[in-house]
Structure formats: C-alpha cells, structure tokens
Design an enzyme around this catalytic site. Structure first.
Site, PDB file in Angstrom:
ATOM      1  N   ARG A 167      39.362  41.047  49.346  1.00 37.74           N
ATOM      2  CA  ARG A 167      39.462  42.031  48.269  1.00 37.74           C
ATOM      3  C   ARG A 167      38.219  41.993  47.394  1.00 37.74           C
ATOM      4  NH1 ARG A 167      45.020  43.649  46.404  1.00 37.74           N
ATOM      5  NH2 ARG A 167      46.456  43.059  48.051  1.00 37.74           N
TER       6      ARG A 167
ATOM      7  N   ARG B 167      45.408  42.632  23.583  1.00 37.60           N
ATOM      8  CA  ARG B 167      46.384  42.449  24.666  1.00 37.60           C
ATOM      9  C   ARG B 167      45.731  41.909  25.937  1.00 37.60           C
ATOM     10  NH1 ARG B 167      51.356  45.658  24.001  1.00 37.60           N
ATOM     11  NH2 ARG B 167      51.351  46.596  21.923  1.00 37.60           N
TER      12      ARG B 167
ATOM     13  N   ARG C  13      37.830  55.659  37.851  1.00 40.10           N
ATOM     14  CA  ARG C  13      38.755  54.588  38.210  1.00 40.10           C
ATOM     15  C   ARG C  13      38.219  53.859  39.426  1.00 40.10           C
ATOM     16  NH1 ARG C  13      43.065  51.813  39.482  1.00 40.10           N
ATOM     17  NH2 ARG C  13      44.287  52.220  41.367  1.00 40.10           N
TER      18      ARG C  13
ATOM     19  N   SER D 281      42.559  49.569  43.655  1.00 39.58           N
ATOM     20  CA  SER D 281      43.066  49.369  45.009  1.00 39.58           C
ATOM     21  C   SER D 281      44.104  50.430  45.343  1.00 39.58           C
ATOM     22  CB  SER D 281      43.685  47.973  45.139  1.00 39.58           C
ATOM     23  OG  SER D 281      44.736  47.809  44.208  1.00 39.58           O
TER      24      SER D 281
ATOM     25  N   ASP E 162      45.843  47.435  51.261  1.00 40.84           N
ATOM     26  CA  ASP E 162      47.061  47.275  52.051  1.00 40.84           C
ATOM     27  C   ASP E 162      47.248  48.526  52.902  1.00 40.84           C
ATOM     28  OD1 ASP E 162      48.578  44.843  50.567  1.00 40.84           O
ATOM     29  OD2 ASP E 162      47.592  46.125  49.098  1.00 40.84           O
TER      30      ASP E 162
ATOM     31  N   GLY F  83      42.074  48.649  36.992  1.00 40.65           N
ATOM     32  CA  GLY F  83      43.366  48.348  36.398  1.00 40.65           C
ATOM     33  C   GLY F  83      43.431  46.923  35.862  1.00 40.65           C
TER      34      GLY F  83
ATOM     35  N   ARG G 138      39.266  42.005  36.567  1.00 39.44           N
ATOM     36  CA  ARG G 138      38.263  42.692  37.392  1.00 39.44           C
ATOM     37  C   ARG G 138      37.247  43.402  36.505  1.00 39.44           C
ATOM     38  NH1 ARG G 138      41.314  45.698  40.946  1.00 39.44           N
ATOM     39  NH2 ARG G 138      41.638  43.728  42.047  1.00 39.44           N
TER      40      ARG G 138
END
Length: 235
Positions: free
Chosen positions: A218, A43, A87, A90, A205, A20, A24
C-alpha cells in the site's frame, strides 16, 4: 480558525491534497513537501503546508466517509479560499479488468447516500463530476510516467461492510470501476464553491478477485498516486 481546522488566514495553500488517513497526510507532507509546517492537529486530523517544486501545497486529512470529508472540504473552500482539492485515497475494485495497485481517476461519482437528495429536496439526482482539466492532466502525466491509470465512474459508498454485494455486481455491469467513500461529496462541494476537484484512488482491494495489498505494498502503490496528483496540480 474554524470548528475543525485551527489554521490562521493564509496558512493553507489554494491547492490541497486530501487523503482520508491523517497519518497518510503526515507521510505525504514529510516525504514530498519542502519545509512542511503543521497548521492544524484538531482531533488529530493533521494539516500541513509546504512547497513542492516551487509551488505552495497543503495536505489535509479528511477522515473516512462523506460526512467527515464534507466538513473539511466545506471549511477549506468556504473559509480558507481553497480553489483546488484532490482526493488521494484507496478503493476497492468492482471491475474485473482492474488490478491491485492500479490508479483510478473518477470522472464521476455515483452514490447511494441521501446527502445530495437532501440538498436538492428529493427533486434531482445530481451527478457529481470531476474537473476536466485536472482529470486530463492527471491521465497525461500518468501515461508519461508509465503508471497504470483508468478513467471512469466510481461509487462513493456510505457503508463499508455492505450487506448487498449483488449491487456491486450490478454497478460493475454499468461501468462503475471501484468503490470508495468520499468523492461524490468532494465533487458536489467543489461545484458549489466554483472550485476544482478530482479523486485519484489506488486499488488496495479487489472485491471480485478477493485480493488485497499488504501494508508495505500500500505504501509503495500510494506513492504513484500522490506523485500523479502533485504533478497535475503544479503543471
């Protein structure tokens, strides 16, 4: 070129990993790919192509949520001939048994989104599922590498700050392992375009234990997930 990706024909590989976070995507490309080339920065949603162990691979940021992920997935599949989307992101754990840093492979993706209800004119509750071959290979590879992986249903949510935590508890009672925000759209579009898709997510989380990873944790944990994905798509 499309409205959101400035790549030329042939710039993007048939296999694409989709985090996402565009930063990353940059980190994955620079860490794992040989001679990565940035084919798009429209963008600031970066896309890269390079090689991984002799295989041509692209990394494309998708943004947060199903509307954003759908834009990039649709353009990759419809305009650039992509055949495999994975994908790598997280998720928040809903199941007690999950621990921080665990990797979850989503066999199917439930959602409260109206996107698929609109697609099927309110007549069908379409059940988006992963490609079995990618799922099987990812689980086998994770076990061979000694990485902790769980397989099960995930929730692709439309709302990040939910006002109905009671629904999360109900979903956990029905075996939903974790919540993220993109997989249901990815699986649906892959099915439409006869492509393969899989969502691999790392637990960052825990919504039951109310714990979370630090930024350093992470980065290390996401490396495990990316390495499983890269090994699976190049098997």
């Amino acid at each position: 070129m499309t409205a959101h990706i400035s790549a030329q024909p042939g710039d993007i590989a048939e296999t694409v990993l989709m985090p996402g976070d565009p930063l990353r995507a940059k980190w994955i490309a620079e860490t794992y790919l040989t001679d990565p080339v940035c084919y798009s920065s429209v963008r600031n949603m970066y896309g890269y192509t390079g090689e991984y162990r002799g295989h041509r691979i692209s990394i494309q940021g998708s943004g947060m949520g199903m509307p954003s992920a759908s834009i990039y997935a649709h353009e990759l599949l419809a305009e650039y001939g992509v055949k495999t989307l994975v994908r790598v992101g997280s998720a928040g754990a809903l199941a007690e048994k999950l621990q921080l840093r665990d990797v979850v492979a989503g066999i199917g993706a439930a959602s409260e989104s109206s996107m698929n209800r609109m697609r099927f004119e309110g007549m069908i509750d379409y059940a988006p599922v992963a490609d079995f071959g990618l799922l099987r290979d990812s689980v086998d590879i994770a076990e061979q590498q000694g990485k902790n992986i769980h397989v099960g249903q995930i929730l692709s949510g439309d709302v990040f700050y939910s006002e109905r935590p009671d629904l999360y508890r109900k979903l956990a009672e029905y075996g939903v392992l974790a919540v993220e925000m993109e997989a249901a759209a990815l699986y649906t579009l892959a099915a439409k375009f006869d492509a393969r898709a899989l969502a691999l997510v790392t637990i960052s989380d825990h919504l039951v234990h109310e714990t979370h990873l630090s930024s350093e944790d992470r980065e290390r944990s996401f490396a495990d997930m990316v390495e499983i994905a890269l090994a699976a798509v190049t098997k």
